[in-house]
Scaffold this motif. Structure first.
Motif, PDB file in Angstrom:
ATOM      1  N   ASP A 141       0.842  -0.901  -0.193  1.00 30.15           N
ATOM      2  CA  ASP A 141      -0.433  -0.029   0.240  1.00 30.15           C
ATOM      3  C   ASP A 141       1.120   1.323  -0.589  1.00 30.15           C
ATOM      4  O   ASP A 141       0.321   2.002  -0.297  1.00 30.15           O
ATOM      5  CB  ASP A 141      -1.126   0.304   1.021  1.00 30.15           C
ATOM      6  CG  ASP A 141      -2.231  -1.181   1.464  1.00 30.15           C
ATOM      7  OD1 ASP A 141      -2.624  -2.059   0.154  1.00 30.15           O
ATOM      8  OD2 ASP A 141      -2.112  -1.861   2.075  1.00 30.15           O
ATOM      9  N   GLY A 142       1.562   1.359   0.439  1.00 18.98           N
ATOM     10  CA  GLY A 142       3.071   2.106   0.910  1.00 18.98           C
ATOM     11  C   GLY A 142       3.994   2.661  -0.076  1.00 18.98           C
ATOM     12  O   GLY A 142       3.840   1.858  -1.672  1.00 18.98           O
ATOM     13  N   ARG A 143       4.413   4.057  -0.820  1.00 16.53           N
ATOM     14  CA  ARG A 143       4.953   4.129  -1.746  1.00 16.53           C
ATOM     15  C   ARG A 143       6.644   4.266  -0.965  1.00 16.53           C
ATOM     16  O   ARG A 143       6.783   5.020   0.159  1.00 16.53           O
ATOM     17  CB  ARG A 143       5.038   4.623  -2.797  1.00 16.53           C
ATOM     18  CG  ARG A 143       4.299   6.503  -2.270  1.00 16.53           C
ATOM     19  CD  ARG A 143       4.040   7.887  -3.790  1.00 16.53           C
ATOM     20  NE  ARG A 143       4.009   8.629  -2.700  1.00 16.53           N
ATOM     21  CZ  ARG A 143       4.887   9.239  -2.957  1.00 16.53           C
ATOM     22  NH1 ARG A 143       6.544   9.230  -3.819  1.00 16.53           N
ATOM     23  NH2 ARG A 143       4.723  10.305  -3.076  1.00 16.53           N
ATOM     24  N   ALA A 144       7.359   4.647  -2.428  1.00 13.78           N
ATOM     25  CA  ALA A 144       8.473   5.662  -1.560  1.00 13.78           C
ATOM     26  C   ALA A 144       9.395   6.621  -0.965  1.00 13.78           C
ATOM     27  O   ALA A 144       8.344   7.680  -2.056  1.00 13.78           O
ATOM     28  CB  ALA A 144      10.094   4.874  -2.739  1.00 13.78           C
TER      29      ALA A 144
END
Length: 99
Positions: free
Chosen positions: A87-90
């Motif tokens: 679900d997250g991104r860098a």
């Protein structure tokens, strides 16, 4: 003849004399079968050093104790094949790339 060549020649002659005397004494002892014998009334001191060897039997293998069937003390691990979701991104970069 140089000194090193002379020394090497002397060593070769000495070793060949030593090995030939050893070979002749072993051949003499083997020819007489290792028994006591005389040369002109004097007992010969050259004899075979090896004694008669007996046949060696190999040791018996150790008997392993009988295996007792036991129920396992653990539960089998069950793997769940769940799909992975990200679900997250860098995070954004901190500085511009250097060249």
């Amino acid at each position: 003849m140089t000194r090193a060549t002379l020394i090497k020649t002397i060593w070769v002659l000495f070793m060949s004399l030593f090995l030939s005397v050893q070979g002749l004494s072993q051949a003499h002892a083997a020819a007489n079968g290792g028994t006591e014998h005389k040369h002109e009334g004097v007992i010969c001191a050259v004899a075979l050093v090896a004694a008669e060897q007996t046949a060696l039997t190999p040791p018996l293998p150790f008997a392993s104790p009988p295996e007792i069937a036991q129920t396992p003390l653990w539960q089998p691990l069950v793997e769940r094949n769940l799909p992975r979701t990200f679900d997250g991104r860098a995070p954004p970069p901190r500085a511009p790339p250097t060249l």
